[in-house]
Design an enzyme around this catalytic site. Sequence first.
Site, PDB file in Angstrom:
ATOM      1  N   LEU A   1      18.500  12.648 -18.674  1.00 47.60           N
ATOM      2  CA  LEU A   1      19.822  12.394 -19.238  1.00 47.60           C
ATOM      3  C   LEU A   1      20.067  13.277 -20.459  1.00 47.60           C
ATOM      4  O   LEU A   1      19.123  13.748 -21.092  1.00 47.60           O
ATOM      5  CB  LEU A   1      19.944  10.910 -19.602  1.00 47.60           C
ATOM      6  CG  LEU A   1      19.702   9.947 -18.421  1.00 47.60           C
ATOM      7  CD1 LEU A   1      19.577   8.512 -18.906  1.00 47.60           C
ATOM      8  CD2 LEU A   1      20.813  10.082 -17.394  1.00 47.60           C
ATOM      9  N   PRO A   2      21.334  13.499 -20.819  1.00 43.29           N
ATOM     10  CA  PRO A   2      21.639  14.502 -21.846  1.00 43.29           C
ATOM     11  C   PRO A   2      21.476  14.080 -23.300  1.00 43.29           C
ATOM     12  O   PRO A   2      21.474  14.946 -24.176  1.00 43.29           O
ATOM     13  CB  PRO A   2      23.103  14.865 -21.554  1.00 43.29           C
ATOM     14  CG  PRO A   2      23.664  13.671 -20.868  1.00 43.29           C
ATOM     15  CD  PRO A   2      22.540  13.086 -20.075  1.00 43.29           C
TER      16      PRO A   2
ATOM     17  N   THR B   1      15.307  14.882 -23.157  1.00 42.89           N
ATOM     18  CA  THR B   1      14.909  15.321 -24.495  1.00 42.89           C
ATOM     19  C   THR B   1      15.795  14.605 -25.502  1.00 42.89           C
ATOM     20  O   THR B   1      16.998  14.873 -25.590  1.00 42.89           O
ATOM     21  CB  THR B   1      15.048  16.843 -24.645  1.00 42.89           C
ATOM     22  OG1 THR B   1      14.157  17.489 -23.731  1.00 42.89           O
ATOM     23  CG2 THR B   1      14.703  17.278 -26.066  1.00 42.89           C
TER      24      THR B   1
ATOM     25  N   LYS C   1       7.992  18.204 -27.834  1.00 42.05           N
ATOM     26  CA  LYS C   1       9.080  18.977 -27.224  1.00 42.05           C
ATOM     27  C   LYS C   1       9.947  19.665 -28.275  1.00 42.05           C
ATOM     28  O   LYS C   1      10.296  20.843 -28.132  1.00 42.05           O
ATOM     29  CB  LYS C   1       9.938  18.058 -26.353  1.00 42.05           C
ATOM     30  CG  LYS C   1      11.208  18.708 -25.784  1.00 42.05           C
ATOM     31  CD  LYS C   1      10.901  19.870 -24.851  1.00 42.05           C
ATOM     32  CE  LYS C   1      12.178  20.583 -24.393  1.00 42.05           C
ATOM     33  NZ  LYS C   1      12.947  19.804 -23.418  1.00 42.05           N
TER      34      LYS C   1
ATOM     35  N   LYS D   1      21.378  20.815 -29.772  1.00 40.58           N
ATOM     36  CA  LYS D   1      20.955  19.416 -29.850  1.00 40.58           C
ATOM     37  C   LYS D   1      19.482  19.319 -30.224  1.00 40.58           C
ATOM     38  O   LYS D   1      19.095  18.540 -31.108  1.00 40.58           O
ATOM     39  CB  LYS D   1      21.190  18.721 -28.508  1.00 40.58           C
ATOM     40  CG  LYS D   1      20.788  17.246 -28.488  1.00 40.58           C
ATOM     41  CD  LYS D   1      20.609  16.714 -27.077  1.00 40.58           C
ATOM     42  CE  LYS D   1      19.306  17.182 -26.470  1.00 40.58           C
ATOM     43  NZ  LYS D   1      18.996  16.536 -25.170  1.00 40.58           N
TER      44      LYS D   1
END
Length: 256
Positions: free
Chosen positions: A67-68, A98, A173, A248
Amino acid sequence: MARQKVAFIGLGNMGGGMALNLLAAGYDVQAFDLVAELMEPAVAQGAVAHACAEDAVEGADFVVSMLPSGKIVESLYIHDSKLLEHISESTLVIDCSTVAAGNSRALAAAAAERGIRAIDAPVSGGVAAAAAGTLAFMCGGSEEAVQAARPVLEAMGANVFRAGDSGAGQIAKICNNMLLAVHMIGTAEALQLGVNSGLDPKVLSDIMLKSSGCNWSLEKYNPYPGVMEGSAASRDYQGGFMVRLMQKDLGLAMTA
């Protein structure tokens, strides 16, 4: 032996390829995406499309989500959709989005309250690796949960790492993507400087690949158009890792 069922939520640029690799590995995939058309390639290979996430997770052995944003992750699992209420205790939740480490820890805590195991497993490698099944997974969660997730992750990737407890995968990450941003921007600027000064970008790339400026962006994802076949730059920047997603990720690094 019955085939294991994976509910896959979010079949966009990354999730679509990941779901196809699960199908190729012999898993039954129960798919859901808000954009129905994104499920069509997986359905063509045997996945079952569902009209809502609640239906997709029914009877699933694993739930994989891509998912974003962290807001969407918490909205789906905890707040608005309350998907955890529809997931059985025997199901393992693997969130590959992420997001901030705090989002992953909130999901893990909410899942634990219901007796459900949940890990964060963000990925590296981009769209090409998602399609090829060569992603790297950076996992946060208990050793037992990560080990239980390993067969599913190995069906979609070449490397599976446990970074630590819940949220640790997200920290790994954002560290990785902060470094990626640094060398991608530096590589793009260096190549443009060379071109502006009369050098052939392919020749300059070959020189730097054998010199101290060598890096992943130069070797695997050259940012100058026409230098590397298959890179986003050589495909009019279609289907790659979008700038807004890197923004992001850098925002997550700045607030960590």
